[in-house]
Design a protein around this motif. Sequence first.
Motif, PDB file in Angstrom:
ATOM      1  N   ILE A   5       0.836  -1.197   0.000  1.00  0.00           N
ATOM      2  CA  ILE A   5       0.000   0.000   0.000  1.00  0.00           C
ATOM      3  C   ILE A   5       0.871   1.247   0.000  1.00  0.00           C
ATOM      4  O   ILE A   5       0.634   2.193  -0.756  1.00  0.00           O
ATOM      5  CB  ILE A   5      -0.955  -0.002   1.207  1.00  0.00           C
ATOM      6  CG1 ILE A   5      -1.837  -1.250   1.161  1.00  0.00           C
ATOM      7  CG2 ILE A   5      -1.788   1.275   1.251  1.00  0.00           C
ATOM      8  CD1 ILE A   5      -2.525  -1.580   2.463  1.00  0.00           C
ATOM      9  N   LYS A   6       1.895   1.261   0.848  1.00  0.00           N
ATOM     10  CA  LYS A   6       2.785   2.419   0.933  1.00  0.00           C
ATOM     11  C   LYS A   6       3.464   2.675  -0.416  1.00  0.00           C
ATOM     12  O   LYS A   6       3.609   3.816  -0.843  1.00  0.00           O
ATOM     13  CB  LYS A   6       3.824   2.179   2.024  1.00  0.00           C
ATOM     14  CG  LYS A   6       4.700   3.366   2.305  1.00  0.00           C
ATOM     15  CD  LYS A   6       5.601   3.071   3.491  1.00  0.00           C
ATOM     16  CE  LYS A   6       6.440   4.281   3.852  1.00  0.00           C
ATOM     17  NZ  LYS A   6       7.248   4.023   5.046  1.00  0.00           N
ATOM     18  N   GLU A   7       3.855   1.600  -1.085  1.00  0.00           N
ATOM     19  CA  GLU A   7       4.484   1.736  -2.400  1.00  0.00           C
ATOM     20  C   GLU A   7       3.530   2.376  -3.402  1.00  0.00           C
ATOM     21  O   GLU A   7       3.906   3.274  -4.153  1.00  0.00           O
ATOM     22  CB  GLU A   7       4.913   0.356  -2.894  1.00  0.00           C
ATOM     23  CG  GLU A   7       5.533   0.360  -4.267  1.00  0.00           C
ATOM     24  CD  GLU A   7       5.860  -1.040  -4.772  1.00  0.00           C
ATOM     25  OE1 GLU A   7       5.841  -1.216  -5.998  1.00  0.00           O
ATOM     26  OE2 GLU A   7       6.117  -1.941  -3.946  1.00  0.00           O
ATOM     27  N   PHE A   8       2.277   1.921  -3.415  1.00  0.00           N
ATOM     28  CA  PHE A   8       1.302   2.489  -4.340  1.00  0.00           C
ATOM     29  C   PHE A   8       0.997   3.944  -3.994  1.00  0.00           C
ATOM     30  O   PHE A   8       0.873   4.777  -4.881  1.00  0.00           O
ATOM     31  CB  PHE A   8       0.019   1.648  -4.365  1.00  0.00           C
ATOM     32  CG  PHE A   8       0.111   0.465  -5.280  1.00  0.00           C
ATOM     33  CD1 PHE A   8      -0.253   0.562  -6.609  1.00  0.00           C
ATOM     34  CD2 PHE A   8       0.580  -0.753  -4.811  1.00  0.00           C
ATOM     35  CE1 PHE A   8      -0.167  -0.520  -7.468  1.00  0.00           C
ATOM     36  CE2 PHE A   8       0.677  -1.852  -5.646  1.00  0.00           C
ATOM     37  CZ  PHE A   8       0.314  -1.738  -6.982  1.00  0.00           C
ATOM     38  N   LEU A   9       0.887   4.267  -2.722  1.00  0.00           N
ATOM     39  CA  LEU A   9       0.679   5.662  -2.329  1.00  0.00           C
ATOM     40  C   LEU A   9       1.880   6.512  -2.723  1.00  0.00           C
ATOM     41  O   LEU A   9       1.736   7.682  -3.086  1.00  0.00           O
ATOM     42  CB  LEU A   9       0.428   5.778  -0.824  1.00  0.00           C
ATOM     43  CG  LEU A   9      -0.958   5.387  -0.344  1.00  0.00           C
ATOM     44  CD1 LEU A   9      -1.001   5.340   1.175  1.00  0.00           C
ATOM     45  CD2 LEU A   9      -2.015   6.348  -0.872  1.00  0.00           C
ATOM     46  N   GLY A  10       3.073   5.931  -2.658  1.00  0.00           N
ATOM     47  CA  GLY A  10       4.295   6.650  -3.006  1.00  0.00           C
ATOM     48  C   GLY A  10       4.372   7.040  -4.465  1.00  0.00           C
ATOM     49  O   GLY A  10       5.164   7.908  -4.837  1.00  0.00           O
ATOM     50  N   LEU A  50      -9.065  -4.282   0.544  1.00  0.00           N
ATOM     51  CA  LEU A  50      -8.123  -4.594  -0.535  1.00  0.00           C
ATOM     52  C   LEU A  50      -8.774  -4.394  -1.904  1.00  0.00           C
ATOM     53  O   LEU A  50      -8.149  -3.861  -2.822  1.00  0.00           O
ATOM     54  CB  LEU A  50      -7.613  -6.020  -0.396  1.00  0.00           C
ATOM     55  CG  LEU A  50      -6.568  -6.251   0.696  1.00  0.00           C
ATOM     56  CD1 LEU A  50      -6.339  -7.745   0.898  1.00  0.00           C
ATOM     57  CD2 LEU A  50      -5.263  -5.551   0.366  1.00  0.00           C
ATOM     58  N   LYS A  51     -10.033  -4.800  -2.044  1.00  0.00           N
ATOM     59  CA  LYS A  51     -10.739  -4.619  -3.311  1.00  0.00           C
ATOM     60  C   LYS A  51     -10.907  -3.142  -3.644  1.00  0.00           C
ATOM     61  O   LYS A  51     -10.723  -2.726  -4.781  1.00  0.00           O
ATOM     62  CB  LYS A  51     -12.106  -5.302  -3.267  1.00  0.00           C
ATOM     63  CG  LYS A  51     -12.020  -6.802  -3.298  1.00  0.00           C
ATOM     64  CD  LYS A  51     -13.399  -7.431  -3.205  1.00  0.00           C
ATOM     65  CE  LYS A  51     -13.300  -8.935  -3.124  1.00  0.00           C
ATOM     66  NZ  LYS A  51     -14.605  -9.573  -2.980  1.00  0.00           N
ATOM     67  N   GLY A  58      -5.977   1.102  -9.558  1.00  0.00           N
ATOM     68  CA  GLY A  58      -6.020   0.553 -10.901  1.00  0.00           C
ATOM     69  C   GLY A  58      -5.143  -0.681 -11.062  1.00  0.00           C
ATOM     70  O   GLY A  58      -4.437  -0.835 -12.053  1.00  0.00           O
ATOM     71  N   CYS A  59      -5.185  -1.544 -10.060  1.00  0.00           N
ATOM     72  CA  CYS A  59      -4.384  -2.770 -10.097  1.00  0.00           C
ATOM     73  C   CYS A  59      -5.229  -3.925  -9.587  1.00  0.00           C
ATOM     74  O   CYS A  59      -6.367  -3.738  -9.175  1.00  0.00           O
ATOM     75  CB  CYS A  59      -3.125  -2.601  -9.239  1.00  0.00           C
ATOM     76  SG  CYS A  59      -3.447  -2.437  -7.470  1.00  0.00           S
ATOM     77  N   SER A  60      -4.657  -5.112  -9.606  1.00  0.00           N
ATOM     78  CA  SER A  60      -5.363  -6.266  -9.052  1.00  0.00           C
ATOM     79  C   SER A  60      -5.099  -6.348  -7.549  1.00  0.00           C
ATOM     80  O   SER A  60      -4.129  -5.768  -7.048  1.00  0.00           O
ATOM     81  CB  SER A  60      -4.887  -7.555  -9.724  1.00  0.00           C
ATOM     82  OG  SER A  60      -3.563  -7.865  -9.323  1.00  0.00           O
ATOM     83  N   VAL A  61      -5.948  -7.071  -6.853  1.00  0.00           N
ATOM     84  CA  VAL A  61      -5.738  -7.280  -5.415  1.00  0.00           C
ATOM     85  C   VAL A  61      -4.394  -7.971  -5.191  1.00  0.00           C
ATOM     86  O   VAL A  61      -3.658  -7.630  -4.273  1.00  0.00           O
ATOM     87  CB  VAL A  61      -6.907  -8.095  -4.803  1.00  0.00           C
ATOM     88  CG1 VAL A  61      -6.587  -8.516  -3.380  1.00  0.00           C
ATOM     89  CG2 VAL A  61      -8.196  -7.279  -4.838  1.00  0.00           C
ATOM     90  N   ASP A  62      -4.061  -8.921  -6.055  1.00  0.00           N
ATOM     91  CA  ASP A  62      -2.796  -9.644  -5.912  1.00  0.00           C
ATOM     92  C   ASP A  62      -1.589  -8.706  -5.933  1.00  0.00           C
ATOM     93  O   ASP A  62      -0.599  -8.955  -5.263  1.00  0.00           O
ATOM     94  CB  ASP A  62      -2.633 -10.686  -7.011  1.00  0.00           C
ATOM     95  CG  ASP A  62      -3.569 -11.871  -6.849  1.00  0.00           C
ATOM     96  OD1 ASP A  62      -4.124 -12.039  -5.747  1.00  0.00           O
ATOM     97  OD2 ASP A  62      -3.740 -12.612  -7.822  1.00  0.00           O
ATOM     98  N   GLU A  63      -1.683  -7.641  -6.692  1.00  0.00           N
ATOM     99  CA  GLU A  63      -0.571  -6.692  -6.778  1.00  0.00           C
ATOM    100  C   GLU A  63      -0.382  -5.884  -5.493  1.00  0.00           C
ATOM    101  O   GLU A  63       0.664  -5.269  -5.311  1.00  0.00           O
ATOM    102  CB  GLU A  63      -0.772  -5.735  -7.948  1.00  0.00           C
ATOM    103  CG  GLU A  63      -0.625  -6.404  -9.298  1.00  0.00           C
ATOM    104  CD  GLU A  63      -0.917  -5.449 -10.437  1.00  0.00           C
ATOM    105  OE1 GLU A  63       0.038  -4.916 -11.013  1.00  0.00           O
ATOM    106  OE2 GLU A  63      -2.119  -5.250 -10.735  1.00  0.00           O
TER     107      GLU A  63
END
Length: 75
Positions: A5-10, A50-51, A58-63
């Motif tokens: 999550i932190k990576e995606f927010l970054g 997560l969903k 804009g990614c899958s839950v797995d990502e």
Amino acid sequence: MQYRIKEFLGRTPAAELTEQKAKLAELLNVSVAQLNRLARGDNDPSGRQLKIMANFFGCSVDELYTEQTAVHEAA
């Protein structure tokens, strides 16, 4: 399990980060402080959360998550 999550927010430009965190926290029905705890890994998100985050980013839950062993292998 570790979450990215932190990576995606970054990936959000700094000028938009506060606004994006507020929008995501509202979608998740949590405070920004709780979202920060999720991003740091202090708390685990629910499946529903997560969903919502996958849709938001804009990614899958797995990502959004990675197995701990994969993190150690990459280090």
